[in-house]
Design a protein around this motif. Structure first.
Motif, PDB file in Angstrom:
ATOM      1  N   ALA A 145      15.737  93.189  63.919  1.00 28.42           N
ATOM      2  CA  ALA A 145      16.930  92.338  63.894  1.00 28.42           C
ATOM      3  C   ALA A 145      17.169  91.773  62.499  1.00 28.42           C
ATOM      4  CB  ALA A 145      16.797  91.206  64.910  1.00 28.42           C
ATOM      5  N   LEU A 146      16.107  91.343  61.817  1.00 27.35           N
ATOM      6  CA  LEU A 146      16.251  90.815  60.456  1.00 27.35           C
ATOM      7  C   LEU A 146      16.847  91.864  59.521  1.00 27.35           C
ATOM      8  CD1 LEU A 146      12.920  88.827  60.009  1.00 27.35           C
ATOM      9  CD2 LEU A 146      15.227  87.864  60.061  1.00 27.35           C
ATOM     10  N   ILE A 147      16.399  93.098  59.673  1.00 32.58           N
ATOM     11  CA  ILE A 147      16.904  94.173  58.825  1.00 32.58           C
ATOM     12  C   ILE A 147      18.385  94.434  59.113  1.00 32.58           C
ATOM     13  CG2 ILE A 147      16.735  96.663  58.407  1.00 32.58           C
ATOM     14  CD1 ILE A 147      13.667  96.309  58.866  1.00 32.58           C
ATOM     15  N   LEU A 148      18.763  94.486  60.391  1.00 30.05           N
ATOM     16  CA  LEU A 148      20.167  94.720  60.741  1.00 30.05           C
ATOM     17  C   LEU A 148      21.054  93.581  60.255  1.00 30.05           C
ATOM     18  CD1 LEU A 148      19.797  96.115  64.378  1.00 30.05           C
ATOM     19  CD2 LEU A 148      20.262  97.412  62.283  1.00 30.05           C
ATOM     20  N   LEU A 149      20.596  92.344  60.400  1.00 21.14           N
ATOM     21  CA  LEU A 149      21.378  91.199  59.937  1.00 21.14           C
ATOM     22  C   LEU A 149      21.575  91.254  58.426  1.00 21.14           C
ATOM     23  CD1 LEU A 149      19.733  88.427  62.129  1.00 21.14           C
ATOM     24  CD2 LEU A 149      22.113  89.200  62.312  1.00 21.14           C
ATOM     25  N   ALA A 150      20.544  91.692  57.689  1.00 24.55           N
ATOM     26  CA  ALA A 150      20.662  91.816  56.235  1.00 24.55           C
ATOM     27  C   ALA A 150      21.691  92.871  55.847  1.00 24.55           C
ATOM     28  CB  ALA A 150      19.305  92.163  55.625  1.00 24.55           C
ATOM     29  N   GLU A 151      21.926  93.816  56.757  1.00 21.58           N
ATOM     30  CA  GLU A 151      22.914  94.874  56.510  1.00 21.58           C
ATOM     31  C   GLU A 151      24.286  94.511  57.075  1.00 21.58           C
ATOM     32  OE1 GLU A 151      20.893  98.153  58.282  1.00 21.58           O
ATOM     33  OE2 GLU A 151      19.475  98.380  56.612  1.00 21.58           O
ATOM     34  N   ASP A 152      24.453  93.215  57.412  1.00 21.32           N
ATOM     35  CA  ASP A 152      25.738  92.660  57.889  1.00 21.32           C
ATOM     36  C   ASP A 152      26.192  93.225  59.224  1.00 21.32           C
ATOM     37  OD1 ASP A 152      26.075  90.893  55.726  1.00 21.32           O
ATOM     38  OD2 ASP A 152      26.915  92.490  54.471  1.00 21.32           O
ATOM     39  N   VAL A 153      25.251  93.629  60.069  1.00 20.02           N
ATOM     40  CA  VAL A 153      25.597  94.021  61.431  1.00 20.02           C
ATOM     41  C   VAL A 153      25.888  92.757  62.232  1.00 20.02           C
ATOM     42  CG1 VAL A 153      24.774  95.179  63.525  1.00 20.02           C
ATOM     43  CG2 VAL A 153      24.155  96.075  61.264  1.00 20.02           C
ATOM     44  N   ALA A 154      26.934  92.773  63.046  1.00 16.78           N
ATOM     45  CA  ALA A 154      27.331  91.605  63.829  1.00 16.78           C
ATOM     46  C   ALA A 154      26.226  91.199  64.796  1.00 16.78           C
ATOM     47  CB  ALA A 154      28.617  91.898  64.603  1.00 16.78           C
ATOM     48  N   VAL A 155      26.135  89.894  65.070  1.00 22.04           N
ATOM     49  CA  VAL A 155      25.069  89.361  65.918  1.00 22.04           C
ATOM     50  C   VAL A 155      25.065  90.024  67.294  1.00 22.04           C
ATOM     51  CG1 VAL A 155      24.269  87.289  67.131  1.00 22.04           C
ATOM     52  CG2 VAL A 155      24.890  87.161  64.716  1.00 22.04           C
ATOM     53  N   THR A 156      26.234  90.196  67.886  1.00 22.56           N
ATOM     54  CA  THR A 156      26.306  90.817  69.209  1.00 22.56           C
ATOM     55  C   THR A 156      25.768  92.242  69.176  1.00 22.56           C
ATOM     56  OG1 THR A 156      28.225  89.468  69.807  1.00 22.56           O
ATOM     57  CG2 THR A 156      27.844  91.448  71.107  1.00 22.56           C
ATOM     58  N   ALA A 157      26.106  92.981  68.124  1.00 17.96           N
ATOM     59  CA  ALA A 157      25.611  94.357  67.989  1.00 17.96           C
ATOM     60  C   ALA A 157      24.103  94.371  67.757  1.00 17.96           C
ATOM     61  CB  ALA A 157      26.334  95.065  66.847  1.00 17.96           C
TER      62      ALA A 157
ATOM     63  N   TRP B 232      18.130  93.032  73.650  1.00 15.00           N
ATOM     64  CA  TRP B 232      18.354  91.798  74.398  1.00 15.00           C
ATOM     65  C   TRP B 232      19.549  91.948  75.331  1.00 15.00           C
ATOM     66  CZ3 TRP B 232      16.112  91.047  69.472  1.00 15.00           C
ATOM     67  CH2 TRP B 232      14.894  90.338  69.505  1.00 15.00           C
ATOM     68  N   SER B 233      19.480  91.279  76.455  1.00 10.63           N
ATOM     69  CA  SER B 233      20.513  91.433  77.480  1.00 10.63           C
ATOM     70  C   SER B 233      21.834  90.804  77.074  1.00 10.63           C
ATOM     71  CB  SER B 233      20.037  90.826  78.810  1.00 10.63           C
ATOM     72  OG  SER B 233      19.719  89.444  78.642  1.00 10.63           O
ATOM     73  N   SER B 234      21.780  89.820  76.183  1.00 11.93           N
ATOM     74  CA  SER B 234      23.015  89.160  75.735  1.00 11.93           C
ATOM     75  C   SER B 234      22.789  88.577  74.352  1.00 11.93           C
ATOM     76  CB  SER B 234      23.399  88.040  76.701  1.00 11.93           C
ATOM     77  OG  SER B 234      22.437  86.984  76.652  1.00 11.93           O
ATOM     78  N   ALA B 235      23.903  88.292  73.670  1.00 13.34           N
ATOM     79  CA  ALA B 235      23.817  87.672  72.344  1.00 13.34           C
ATOM     80  C   ALA B 235      23.177  86.291  72.433  1.00 13.34           C
ATOM     81  CB  ALA B 235      25.205  87.588  71.711  1.00 13.34           C
ATOM     82  N   SER B 236      23.481  85.556  73.503  1.00 10.61           N
ATOM     83  CA  SER B 236      22.940  84.201  73.634  1.00 10.61           C
ATOM     84  C   SER B 236      21.419  84.226  73.792  1.00 10.61           C
ATOM     85  CB  SER B 236      23.590  83.475  74.809  1.00 10.61           C
ATOM     86  OG  SER B 236      23.360  84.169  76.018  1.00 10.61           O
ATOM     87  N   THR B 237      20.904  85.202  74.541  1.00  9.70           N
ATOM     88  CA  THR B 237      19.453  85.330  74.683  1.00  9.70           C
ATOM     89  C   THR B 237      18.805  85.654  73.348  1.00  9.70           C
ATOM     90  OG1 THR B 237      19.694  86.111  76.961  1.00  9.70           O
ATOM     91  CG2 THR B 237      17.596  86.567  75.863  1.00  9.70           C
ATOM     92  N   PHE B 238      19.402  86.600  72.617  1.00  8.35           N
ATOM     93  CA  PHE B 238      18.899  86.952  71.281  1.00  8.35           C
ATOM     94  C   PHE B 238      18.905  85.749  70.350  1.00  8.35           C
ATOM     95  CE2 PHE B 238      20.537  88.330  66.996  1.00  8.35           C
ATOM     96  CZ  PHE B 238      19.284  88.578  66.450  1.00  8.35           C
ATOM     97  N   ILE B 239      20.001  84.993  70.342  1.00  8.32           N
ATOM     98  CA  ILE B 239      20.105  83.834  69.447  1.00  8.32           C
ATOM     99  C   ILE B 239      19.019  82.815  69.744  1.00  8.32           C
ATOM    100  CG2 ILE B 239      21.560  81.824  68.913  1.00  8.32           C
ATOM    101  CD1 ILE B 239      23.984  83.751  69.234  1.00  8.32           C
ATOM    102  N   GLU B 240      18.725  82.594  71.022  1.00  6.08           N
ATOM    103  CA  GLU B 240      17.697  81.625  71.386  1.00  6.08           C
ATOM    104  C   GLU B 240      16.306  82.101  70.967  1.00  6.08           C
ATOM    105  OE1 GLU B 240      15.668  78.348  72.646  1.00  6.08           O
ATOM    106  OE2 GLU B 240      17.793  78.636  72.169  1.00  6.08           O
TER     107      GLU B 240
END
Length: 253
Positions: free
Chosen positions: A204-216, A223-231
């Motif tokens: 996830a850290l690598i994808l975020l560094a590549e500007d992939v959207a949080v939901t993606a 993760w089953s949902s963006a909210s679960t991932f964020i938590e």
């Protein structure tokens, strides 16, 4: 990892790396701190890998053969410390929390001229004081040594969104879930769920560094949902995805 070169003195400097850029495997006789003020830095050794966004730094003890890789456009700050100077008293690589103050100290120290002026020595002394109180973060992704766990590791790294149970994957590689669980505990000190979560967070850290959207990112990491991932992300890193140093949701922000 095969040792490629030996650079006795660990440099103190700032450099830029393009996304995907690498510093090949090498070792120093000094300790080193690697911090990315922009992008995400990954450090790999024979013992595993460590990934650090801009709210974390990586401690690399003297003599450790390691390589760096950039995820996203990287502003990399390297701080070298003599082997006898270990404010953290750590003999293994580690990820450290970086407060807003420590961030600015590292940036200033690595951009200042490499001299022994009184001002630079004072800056360095404060930096070492802040390092000594920086808490270690459990963000190490250990590399397994047994063939069964290496095969399991390869499956999970290839597709972090693979939600199969350990029993299901065990059937694929020819081992019972009990055997795999026992080896995970003995070799890595982790449960299957803990290890898979670490693998997903690193990806996830690598994808975020590549500007992939949080939901993606949430979807691609299983993760089953963006909210679960964020938590889960917030519990692991102390801030929500996308919150940089000094921003709401970041440590000290």
């Amino acid at each position: 990892m095969q040792e490629i070169r030996h650079t006795p003195v660990a440099p103190t400097r700032t450099q830029r790396l393009a996304s995907g850029g690498e510093i090949d495997a090498h070792r120093h006789d000094d300790h080193q701190i690697a911090y990315a003020s922009r992008g995400t830095i990954a450090v790999s050794t024979d013992g595993g890998s460590w990934v650090a966004p801009a709210t974390r730094a990586i401690w690399i003890p003297a003599g450790t053969v390691h390589q760096h890789q950039a995820h996203g456009e990287l502003d990399l700050h390297l701080v070298g410390l003599p082997a006898e100077e270990n404010p953290l008293e750590l003999a293994e690589p580690a990820v450290l929390a970086v407060s807003p103050l420590l961030r600015e100290l590292i940036i200033a120290h690595t951009r200042a001229p490499a001299d022994r002026s009184a001002a630079r020595l004072r800056l360095r002394a404060v930096l070492l004081d802040q390092l000594a109180i920086s808490p270690e973060q459990p963000l190490h992704l250990p590399a397994p040594s047994s063939p069964l766990l290496r095969e399991l590791h390869a499956i999970l790294r290839a597709d972090p969104a693979d939600n199969r149970t350990l029993e299901d994957i065990g059937r694929q590689i020819g081992a019972s879930s009990r055997t795999l669980s026992r080896r995970l505990r003995a070799e890595l000190g982790l449960t299957y769920h803990q290890w898979r979560t670490q693998i997903r967070l690193h990806h996830a850290l690598i994808l975020l560094a590549e500007d992939v959207a949080v939901t993606a990112v949430a979807h691609r990491c299983g993760w089953s949902s963006a909210s679960t991932f964020i938590e889960v992300f917030r519990r692991a890193f102390g801030h929500t995805p996308g919150a940089g140093p000094g921003e709401p949701g970041a440590p000290g922000g």
